[in-house]
Write an enzyme that holds these catalytic residues in place. Structure first.
Site, PDB file in Angstrom:
ATOM      1  N   SER A 231       1.547   6.819   2.545  1.00 33.47           N
ATOM      2  CA  SER A 231       2.086   7.725   3.551  1.00 33.47           C
ATOM      3  C   SER A 231       3.685   8.089   2.488  1.00 33.47           C
ATOM      4  O   SER A 231       4.271   7.275   1.735  1.00 33.47           O
ATOM      5  CB  SER A 231       2.873   7.127   4.655  1.00 33.47           C
TER       6      SER A 231
ATOM      7  N   GLN B 265       0.692  -0.932   0.487  1.00 34.33           N
ATOM      8  CA  GLN B 265       0.032  -0.066  -0.158  1.00 34.33           C
ATOM      9  C   GLN B 265       0.831   0.962   0.082  1.00 34.33           C
ATOM     10  O   GLN B 265       1.573   1.694   0.900  1.00 34.33           O
ATOM     11  CB  GLN B 265      -1.230  -0.176   0.824  1.00 34.33           C
TER      12      GLN B 265
ATOM     13  N   GLU C 245      -8.324  -1.761   6.133  1.00 31.08           N
ATOM     14  CA  GLU C 245      -7.190  -1.734   6.986  1.00 31.08           C
ATOM     15  C   GLU C 245      -7.604  -2.012   8.974  1.00 31.08           C
ATOM     16  O   GLU C 245      -7.083  -2.188   8.785  1.00 31.08           O
ATOM     17  CB  GLU C 245      -6.211  -0.578   7.082  1.00 31.08           C
TER      18      GLU C 245
HETATM   19  C1  LIG Z   1       5.318  -0.435  11.341  1.00 33.39           C
HETATM   20  C2  LIG Z   1       4.577   0.652   9.759  1.00 33.39           C
HETATM   21  C3  LIG Z   1       4.427   0.241   9.323  1.00 33.39           C
HETATM   22  C4  LIG Z   1       3.873   1.299   7.938  1.00 33.39           C
HETATM   23  N1  LIG Z   1       3.467   0.472   6.865  1.00 33.39           N
HETATM   24  C5  LIG Z   1       2.433   1.270   5.209  1.00 33.39           C
HETATM   25  C6  LIG Z   1       2.734   1.014   4.878  1.00 33.39           C
HETATM   26  O1  LIG Z   1       2.570   0.194   4.433  1.00 33.39           O
HETATM   27  N2  LIG Z   1       2.354   1.245   3.782  1.00 33.39           N
HETATM   28  C7  LIG Z   1       1.724   3.407   3.803  1.00 33.39           C
HETATM   29  O2  LIG Z   1       1.620   4.172   3.295  1.00 33.39           O
HETATM   30  N3  LIG Z   1       2.079   3.549   5.256  1.00 33.39           N
HETATM   31  C8  LIG Z   1       3.250   2.937   6.254  1.00 33.39           C
HETATM   32  N4  LIG Z   1       3.333   3.801   7.297  1.00 33.39           N
HETATM   33  C9  LIG Z   1       3.284   4.915   7.295  1.00 33.39           C
HETATM   34  C10 LIG Z   1       1.783   4.909   8.803  1.00 33.39           C
HETATM   35  O3  LIG Z   1       0.464   4.862   7.667  1.00 33.39           O
HETATM   36  C11 LIG Z   1       1.953   6.616   9.288  1.00 33.39           C
HETATM   37  O4  LIG Z   1       3.276   6.726   9.837  1.00 33.39           O
HETATM   38  C12 LIG Z   1       0.977   7.360  10.335  1.00 33.39           C
HETATM   39  O5  LIG Z   1      -0.298   7.114   9.211  1.00 33.39           O
HETATM   40  C13 LIG Z   1       1.362   8.190  10.978  1.00 33.39           C
HETATM   41  O6  LIG Z   1       1.609   9.123   9.945  1.00 33.39           O
HETATM   42  P1  LIG Z   1       3.200  10.117  10.487  1.00 33.39           P
HETATM   43  O7  LIG Z   1       3.936   9.467  10.194  1.00 33.39           O
HETATM   44  O8  LIG Z   1       3.559  11.131   9.238  1.00 33.39           O
HETATM   45  O9  LIG Z   1       2.902  10.730  11.431  1.00 33.39           O
HETATM   46  P2  LIG Z   1       2.525  12.704  11.853  1.00 33.39           P
HETATM   47  O10 LIG Z   1       0.931  12.137  11.257  1.00 33.39           O
HETATM   48  O11 LIG Z   1       3.769  13.260  11.267  1.00 33.39           O
HETATM   49  O12 LIG Z   1       2.004  12.856  13.033  1.00 33.39           O
HETATM   50  C14 LIG Z   1       3.099  13.042  14.601  1.00 33.39           C
HETATM   51  C15 LIG Z   1       2.025  12.885  16.227  1.00 33.39           C
HETATM   52  O13 LIG Z   1       1.051  13.649  15.297  1.00 33.39           O
HETATM   53  C16 LIG Z   1      -0.174  13.549  15.550  1.00 33.39           C
HETATM   54  N5  LIG Z   1      -0.954  14.063  14.454  1.00 33.39           N
HETATM   55  C17 LIG Z   1      -0.908  14.241  13.508  1.00 33.39           C
HETATM   56  N6  LIG Z   1      -2.374  14.429  12.941  1.00 33.39           N
HETATM   57  C18 LIG Z   1      -2.872  14.718  13.577  1.00 33.39           C
HETATM   58  C19 LIG Z   1      -4.531  15.572  14.446  1.00 33.39           C
HETATM   59  N7  LIG Z   1      -5.101  15.872  12.482  1.00 33.39           N
HETATM   60  N8  LIG Z   1      -4.924  15.067  15.653  1.00 33.39           N
HETATM   61  C20 LIG Z   1      -4.503  14.790  16.623  1.00 33.39           C
HETATM   62  N9  LIG Z   1      -3.059  14.582  16.283  1.00 33.39           N
HETATM   63  C21 LIG Z   1      -2.295  14.418  15.621  1.00 33.39           C
HETATM   64  C22 LIG Z   1       0.224  11.856  15.214  1.00 33.39           C
HETATM   65  O14 LIG Z   1      -0.685  10.893  16.390  1.00 33.39           O
HETATM   66  C23 LIG Z   1       1.775  11.433  16.206  1.00 33.39           C
HETATM   67  O15 LIG Z   1       1.370  11.365  17.254  1.00 33.39           O
HETATM   68  C24 LIG Z   1       4.011   2.608   8.502  1.00 33.39           C
HETATM   69  C25 LIG Z   1       4.094   3.301   9.276  1.00 33.39           C
HETATM   70  C26 LIG Z   1       4.748   1.961  10.448  1.00 33.39           C
HETATM   71  C27 LIG Z   1       5.081   2.305  11.725  1.00 33.39           C
END
Ligand SMILES: Cc1cc2nc3c(=O)[nH]c(=O)nc-3n(C[C@H](O)[C@H](O)[C@H](O)COP(=O)(O)OP(=O)(O)OC[C@H]3O[C@@H](n4cnc5c(N)ncnc54)[C@H](O)[C@@H]3O)c2cc1C
Lengths: 390, 351
Positions: free
Chosen positions: A112, A109, A227
């Protein structure tokens, strides 16, 4: 340079799952398929069994006694496949669903990006129309199993001049295309189950679009719904060191099973585990009766992450110093450390706990949404991630 | 296992909910003399709810525990000040398990109110039984008897076995939860009838398991009501120019309430189903349900009160009634620690 090559080679050899493991997974999935046990609730027309969730439940219960070796198909089976069934053309379903069920093809997928995680709709990977084709440029990150995947569901921006949610399109892409580069990304456990993925003038035919052009957000929301249900409904494996039964066994082995605090914490953990398992059964029975879970998958996802943390706390209580150091090669020590180190992923991957709570509040409880500042602004004018958009 | 209510069970729910909306008098009981709502009790009896799981030949409705849980949920939602838990659950279940046919029909019909006397930790009450002139008399006291202030029939578990008595001195206690009375009972050469059974302790266990399920139903109802009123309030209350429910701190607390509510309900549905269909699974299901719902209800009630701000701390608002009910429920049956120890004991044989 050759020193660097050595380093890359050695690292990859150690960290990328071996071919044997992969071949094993494919063999197992093919055997499941041949036995009529793959895609239990999926339509017969595309290789599924056309059965009900009751049969799926039986399968889940029985298989929970084992660690099935086919987790590499989880994203395909739990997310991409169901979304293709929801939104795909008959041709797409016929092309992609049967090989997925047979275990011939692995999916990932591609949502991100470095600047777009929780706020997926702010992604910057571009797909530009060129005659009948699309040309894709950009970067994805944290893409689970991209290094093993044959296909990916890619979310890209096809129109930067409209507000961010309106200018997206979903594509089904061939991960073996030379224009796709996959770089393993090490996670905090030291392994590399996910990747960075780069697209450099990747050309896609018109029929690579899943759903409608400009309707990528709908496709993304559809997939994210699958998901959450898939992650939340995940059944603890027999050998998961954090499962209550195994922690209780560990407590016995370490002579901690008479300690009243350990007993009380294990009891609490059992109750929480049962509560989540029974909630998932309820969701399935309700879906069967005609009311699909909708956003309630977020409850399972959130409760699952909390359960994981609770189990880690109990594991630490039981193991004490054994969770901090162990003899080289001591499997129990390694397993526990891995479980501790994997815990944060459950409250981040698939949408963070914060995002799940917001979904529950907005969509289930109907609480007023937070004021949004970017809904009606053309994407081009937005500040995205930590940088300004191109 | 069936965890989703069928149409008839849902109908039962709306019937009871409507009845409670039309007749509940919790405020007059709380602000008045602290007894119970006798009019509501009569209505419940007329609908056959006071003997819901009692077999028809003993004057009951012969329904199942899933149905009784539905009724208890509604009573718990409404904080209905009636002795249902004491009489239609604790006392009735004990009499049914003991095979009594003398008093049970009156209890099932709601004509008499029963109560159960055990020690707070669910051991024998400190009451001694003596055989005299071919009958039995009781001496001693039973503390913390739920609805003991309004009950007319007492089922007593003692070191000498089970007894039924009607002559006891009732000393009403002042209670944390103003919607459910408790009393200390005193027995002084009080005539009693012995209820023979081969294994008195096993009866106690069974009654306690069923009570755990019934109490969980009340708790789940209470959590549901707290969730509903809190979400309503968060949508309506404006501060800093926005409904407070649009603030994440508030919204996320509501989401946690919802998650708690859904999981507690799932445990309850299974435990009630097990009471009807899988008695072997009941002890573990009952104990794990209580281990979860006890603290869950209190946390929900406390959070709901918090999210109401100052108004939640006022006497006029119902938030404190749920808070008090939740804490009382958590402390019943020996308290949360005892519940966990009980569950842990039952888990020893499970892997
Ligand atoms: C093990 C693992 C596997 C993954 N696999 C995939 C994959 O296969 N495909 C894919 O596309 N992605 C994947 N991801 C990515 C994952 O979907 C994102 O890491 C996740 O959605 C969080 O986004 P970010 O890391 O950019 O954090 P950010 O969005 O930058 O968030 C940082 C912090 O701010 C908080 N935050 C952000 N926005 C808000 C809001 N509106 N309100 C309150 N709090 C908020 C978050 O909760 C977090 O604590 C994976 C991640 C991990 C850890």
């Amino acid at each position: 340079m050759s020193e660097f090559r050595e380093k890359v080679r050695a690292w990859l050899a150690e960290n990328v799952p071996g071919d044997e493991e992969l071949a094993n997974a494919k063999r197992f999935q093919a055997a499941l398929y041949d036995a009529g046990l793959a895609g239990i609730t999926w339509p017969k027309e595309f290789g599924g069994q056309g059965l009900t969730s009751a049969e799926q439940q039986v399968f889940d219960q029985e298989s929970a006694r084992y660690d099935l070796p086919n987790s590499v198909f989880r994203i395909g089976m739990g997310m991409c496949g169901p979304t293709i069934l929801d939104l795909g053309t008959p041709e797409q379903k016929a092309r992609y669903i049967p090989p997925l069920l047979r275990g011939d093809e692995i999916w990932c997928q591609l949502f991100s990006e470095p600047g777009a995680g929780s706020d997926v709709a702010s992604l910057q990977t571009r797909a530009v129309r060129d005659g009948d084709e699309w040309v894709v440029n950009g970067q994805k990150v944290w893409t689970t199993v991209a290094h093993l995947a044959d296909f990916g569901a890619l979310l890209a921006r096809t129109d930067p001049d409209v507000p961010k949610h309106q200018g997206l399109t979903m594509f089904l892409i061939d991960m073996h295309d030379a224009a796709v580069t996959v770089r393993p990304l090490k996670d905090m456990t030291g392994r590399a189950p996910f990747n960075e993925v780069y697209f450099e003038n990747l050309r896609l035919p018109a029929d690579a679009v899943l759903g409608q052009v400009g309707q990528g957000w709908l496709a993304a929301v559809t997939m994210l719904g699958h998901e959450r249900v898939s992650i939340g409904g995940f059944v603890r494996k027999r050998h998961d060191p954090l499962a209550h039964a195994n922690l209780a066994e560990t407590a016995r082995r370490y002579g901690r099973d008479a300690d009243p605090v350990v007993r009380a914490e294990l009891a609490k953990l059992y109750a929480a585990e049962r509560a989540l398992a029974l909630f998932n059964v309820r969701l399935r029975q309700e879906a069967e009766a005609g009311s699909p879970p909708g956003a309630r998958g977020s409850v399972a996802k959130l409760a699952g992450a909390q359960l994981q943390q609770q189990a880690v706390a109990v594991a630490g209580l039981i193991a004490g110093p054994r969770a901090t150091a162990w003899e080289p090669g001591d499997a129990a020590g390694e397993e526990l450390a891995l479980a501790i180190n994997q815990t944060p992923s459950s409250s981040i991957a698939g949408g963070t706990d914060q995002i799940q709570r917001t979904i529950i509040g907005d969509r289930i409880l109907g609480l007023p949404r937070e004021p949004v500042v970017d809904r009606d602004v053309p994407f081009r004018e937005l500040r995205v991630g930590t940088q300004r958009s191109a | 296992m069936q965890l989703v209510l069928d149409t008839e069970q849902q109908q039962l729910r709306s019937t009871v909910r409507k009845l409670l909306a039309d007749h509940n008098n919790v405020r007059s009981v709380v602000d008045g003399d602290g007894a119970y709502d006798a009019v509501l009790w009569r209505h419940l009896a007329e609908l056959g709810l006071t003997g819901l799981v009692v077999p028809e030949e003993l004057g009951g409705a012969g329904a199942g525990h899933v149905e009784r849980a539905v009724v208890l949920e509604e009573l718990g939602r409404a904080l209905a000040p009636v002795p249902f838990f004491a009489s239609a659950v604790l006392a009735a279940d004990a009499l049914a398990a003991l095979g009594d046919t003398e008093v049970l029909p009156a209890l099932a019909a709601g004509e008499k109110i029963g109560a159960l006397a055990v020690s707070p930790g669910w051991g024998p009450a400190p009451v001694s039984a003596t055989e005299r002139d071919g009958g039995w008399v009781l001496d001693g006291h039973a503390p913390f008897v739920i609805s003991g202030d309004v009950a007319e029939v007492f089922v007593i578990y003692t070191a000498d076995g089970w007894f039924v008595a009607e002559d006891a001195r009732r000393m009403p206690l002042t209670t944390l939860d103003p919607t459910r009375g408790q009393a200390k009972l005193e027995f002084a050469a009080s005539p009693a009838r012995r209820l023979d059974t081969a294994d008195p302790a096993a009866v106690l266990e069974e009654v306690r398991d069923l009570a755990s399920v019934a109490l969980a139903a009340e708790q789940v109802g209470g959590i549901g009501k707290v969730l509903e009123t809190t979400v309503e309030y968060a949508k309506m209350r404006v501060q800093f120019g926005r409904a407070v429910g649009s603030y994440q701190a508030v919204k996320h607390a509501c989401a946690d309430l919802y998650s708690t509510s859904e999981r507690a309900e799932s445990l309850l549905r299974h435990a009630a189903w097990a009471a009807d269909h899988d008695r072997e699974a009941l002890p573990l299901a009952a104990a794990s349900t209580q281990a979860f719902t006890g603290p869950a209800y209190f946390a929900a009630a406390a959070s709901g009160l918090q999210l109401h701000g100052g108004i939640g701390y006022t006497w006029e608002h119902d938030a404190h009634l749920y808070y008090k009910r939740a804490k009382s429920c958590e402390l019943l049956f020996g308290g949360h620690d005892a519940q966990l120890a009980r569950l842990a004991g039952r888990l020893d044989g499970v892997s």
